[in-house]
Write an enzyme that holds these catalytic residues in place. Structure first.
Site, PDB file in Angstrom:
ATOM      1  N   LYS A 122     -37.345  -4.968  -7.496  1.00 55.08           N
ATOM      2  CA  LYS A 122     -36.366  -3.996  -7.988  1.00 55.08           C
ATOM      3  C   LYS A 122     -36.230  -4.099  -9.514  1.00 55.08           C
ATOM      4  O   LYS A 122     -36.719  -5.057 -10.126  1.00 55.08           O
ATOM      5  CB  LYS A 122     -35.030  -4.241  -7.280  1.00 55.08           C
ATOM      6  CG  LYS A 122     -35.121  -4.000  -5.754  1.00 55.08           C
ATOM      7  CD  LYS A 122     -33.802  -4.294  -5.068  1.00 55.08           C
ATOM      8  CE  LYS A 122     -33.893  -3.990  -3.576  1.00 55.08           C
ATOM      9  NZ  LYS A 122     -32.585  -4.231  -2.901  1.00 55.08           N
ATOM     10  N   TYR A 166     -33.582   5.138   1.411  1.00 52.69           N
ATOM     11  CA  TYR A 166     -32.341   4.523   1.908  1.00 52.69           C
ATOM     12  C   TYR A 166     -31.562   5.482   2.794  1.00 52.69           C
ATOM     13  O   TYR A 166     -30.323   5.507   2.765  1.00 52.69           O
ATOM     14  CB  TYR A 166     -31.477   4.080   0.724  1.00 52.69           C
ATOM     15  CG  TYR A 166     -31.970   2.829   0.022  1.00 52.69           C
ATOM     16  CD1 TYR A 166     -32.198   1.641   0.732  1.00 52.69           C
ATOM     17  CD2 TYR A 166     -32.173   2.798  -1.360  1.00 52.69           C
ATOM     18  CE1 TYR A 166     -32.622   0.482   0.089  1.00 52.69           C
ATOM     19  CE2 TYR A 166     -32.597   1.639  -2.009  1.00 52.69           C
ATOM     20  CZ  TYR A 166     -32.816   0.484  -1.281  1.00 52.69           C
ATOM     21  OH  TYR A 166     -33.223  -0.668  -1.912  1.00 52.69           O
ATOM     22  N   ASN A 175     -30.339  -7.932  -5.824  1.00 53.41           N
ATOM     23  CA  ASN A 175     -31.032  -8.934  -5.014  1.00 53.41           C
ATOM     24  C   ASN A 175     -32.541  -8.966  -5.209  1.00 53.41           C
ATOM     25  O   ASN A 175     -33.277  -9.468  -4.366  1.00 53.41           O
ATOM     26  CB  ASN A 175     -30.629  -8.821  -3.536  1.00 53.41           C
ATOM     27  CG  ASN A 175     -31.071  -7.518  -2.902  1.00 53.41           C
ATOM     28  OD1 ASN A 175     -31.612  -6.642  -3.567  1.00 53.41           O
ATOM     29  ND2 ASN A 175     -30.843  -7.395  -1.603  1.00 53.41           N
ATOM     30  N   HIS A 200     -37.128  -5.897  -2.271  1.00 50.50           N
ATOM     31  CA  HIS A 200     -36.970  -5.193  -1.001  1.00 50.50           C
ATOM     32  C   HIS A 200     -38.182  -5.475  -0.131  1.00 50.50           C
ATOM     33  O   HIS A 200     -39.292  -5.578  -0.639  1.00 50.50           O
ATOM     34  CB  HIS A 200     -36.871  -3.676  -1.237  1.00 50.50           C
ATOM     35  CG  HIS A 200     -37.041  -2.883   0.026  1.00 50.50           C
ATOM     36  ND1 HIS A 200     -35.992  -2.626   0.875  1.00 50.50           N
ATOM     37  CD2 HIS A 200     -38.144  -2.344   0.601  1.00 50.50           C
ATOM     38  CE1 HIS A 200     -36.448  -1.937   1.925  1.00 50.50           C
ATOM     39  NE2 HIS A 200     -37.752  -1.751   1.771  1.00 50.50           N
ATOM     40  N   GLU A 250     -42.127   3.743   4.710  1.00 55.45           N
ATOM     41  CA  GLU A 250     -41.924   3.444   3.293  1.00 55.45           C
ATOM     42  C   GLU A 250     -43.251   3.475   2.515  1.00 55.45           C
ATOM     43  O   GLU A 250     -43.296   3.938   1.381  1.00 55.45           O
ATOM     44  CB  GLU A 250     -41.232   2.077   3.151  1.00 55.45           C
ATOM     45  CG  GLU A 250     -39.793   2.141   3.655  1.00 55.45           C
ATOM     46  CD  GLU A 250     -39.128   0.774   3.831  1.00 55.45           C
ATOM     47  OE1 GLU A 250     -39.754  -0.260   3.497  1.00 55.45           O
ATOM     48  OE2 GLU A 250     -37.972   0.745   4.294  1.00 55.45           O
TER      49      GLU A 250
HETATM   50  P1  CMP Z   1     -32.391  -3.869   0.529  1.00 54.78           P
HETATM   51  O1  CMP Z   1     -33.050  -4.935   1.338  1.00 54.78           O
HETATM   52  O2  CMP Z   1     -33.239  -3.125  -0.440  1.00 54.78           O
HETATM   53  O3  CMP Z   1     -31.712  -2.828   1.512  1.00 54.78           O
HETATM   54  C1  CMP Z   1     -30.516  -2.148   1.238  1.00 54.78           C
HETATM   55  C2  CMP Z   1     -29.917  -2.536  -0.068  1.00 54.78           C
HETATM   56  O4  CMP Z   1     -28.576  -2.158  -0.245  1.00 54.78           O
HETATM   57  C3  CMP Z   1     -29.885  -4.040  -0.164  1.00 54.78           C
HETATM   58  O5  CMP Z   1     -31.185  -4.539  -0.306  1.00 54.78           O
HETATM   59  C4  CMP Z   1     -28.938  -4.232  -1.328  1.00 54.78           C
HETATM   60  O6  CMP Z   1     -29.601  -4.071  -2.572  1.00 54.78           O
HETATM   61  C5  CMP Z   1     -27.987  -3.068  -1.131  1.00 54.78           C
HETATM   62  N1  CMP Z   1     -26.725  -3.518  -0.562  1.00 54.78           N
HETATM   63  C6  CMP Z   1     -26.490  -3.871   0.700  1.00 54.78           C
HETATM   64  N2  CMP Z   1     -25.204  -4.211   0.861  1.00 54.78           N
HETATM   65  C7  CMP Z   1     -24.613  -4.063  -0.356  1.00 54.78           C
HETATM   66  C8  CMP Z   1     -23.294  -4.259  -0.833  1.00 54.78           C
HETATM   67  N3  CMP Z   1     -22.306  -4.681  -0.039  1.00 54.78           N
HETATM   68  N4  CMP Z   1     -23.063  -4.020  -2.145  1.00 54.78           N
HETATM   69  C9  CMP Z   1     -24.053  -3.594  -2.945  1.00 54.78           C
HETATM   70  N5  CMP Z   1     -25.332  -3.385  -2.540  1.00 54.78           N
HETATM   71  C10 CMP Z   1     -25.595  -3.619  -1.263  1.00 54.78           C
END
Ligand code: CMP
Length: 144
Positions: free
Chosen positions: A10, A50, A113, A116, A127
């Site tokens: 990301k 998403y 985070n 992905h 995807e």
């Molecule tokens: P990802 O694995 O890409 O899948 C969905 C994404 O939503 C996740 O990683 C996070 O980046 C984001 N996400 C999920 N929960 C939250 C949250 N509570 N607050 C902010 N971002 C979130």
């Protein structure tokens, strides 16, 4: 056996210079990199990617975060690519990620985070088609 997964570093991970480290982990684990590119995703692409999260309160922030800079998108292939890929990334919330996983080693915040990974074989294929719409093979271009 030829299972594939979609992995993305990301924008925060790209900005922090983590692309090489993250790709290296998948390569040394034994996965083949089938395609790899830097992408500036459109809002439309992210809404599609998403689609299950559109109603979440954090969705607007997620869109802004994912559009804050280039994403390093790649496809891995190998035995157990989806599950092992998820295991290597660690829990979505870095606060819960096991030590040694990518998120535990490089992140603290669920909203940043770093990476992905597809959560099922079906979402992996969806995807991959979304991020590599011309078909994976055509992203290795002849250059002269
Ligand atoms: P990802 O694995 O890409 O899948 C969905 C994404 O939503 C996740 O990683 C996070 O980046 C984001 N996400 C999920 N929960 C939250 C949250 N509570 N607050 C902010 N971002 C979130």
């Amino acid at each position: 056996n030829l299972e594939r997964s979609f992995i993305a570093v990301k924008p925060d991970g790209v900005e922090r210079g983590l692309v090489g480290e993250i790709v290296r982990r998948f390569e040394t684990r034994g996965f083949k990199i089938l395609a790899l590119q830097l992408v500036q995703p459109s809002e439309e692409l992210l809404r599609e990617h998403y689609q299950d999260l559109a109603s979440k309160p954090f969705f607007p922030k997620l869109l802004a975060y994912m559009r804050s800079g280039p994403v390093a998108a790649f496809v891995i292939q190998g035995k157990g690519a989806v599950k092992i890929g998820r295991d290597m990334l660690g829990a979505t919330n870095p606060q819960d990620s096991a030590p040694g996983t990518i998120r535990a080693d490089f992140a603290l915040d669920i909203g940043k985070n770093v990476c992905h990974g597809s959560d099922s074989v079906e979402s992996a294929e969806r995807e991959i088609a979304l991020w590599f719409p011309a078909g994976v093979a055509s992203y290795t271009r002849a250059v002269d």
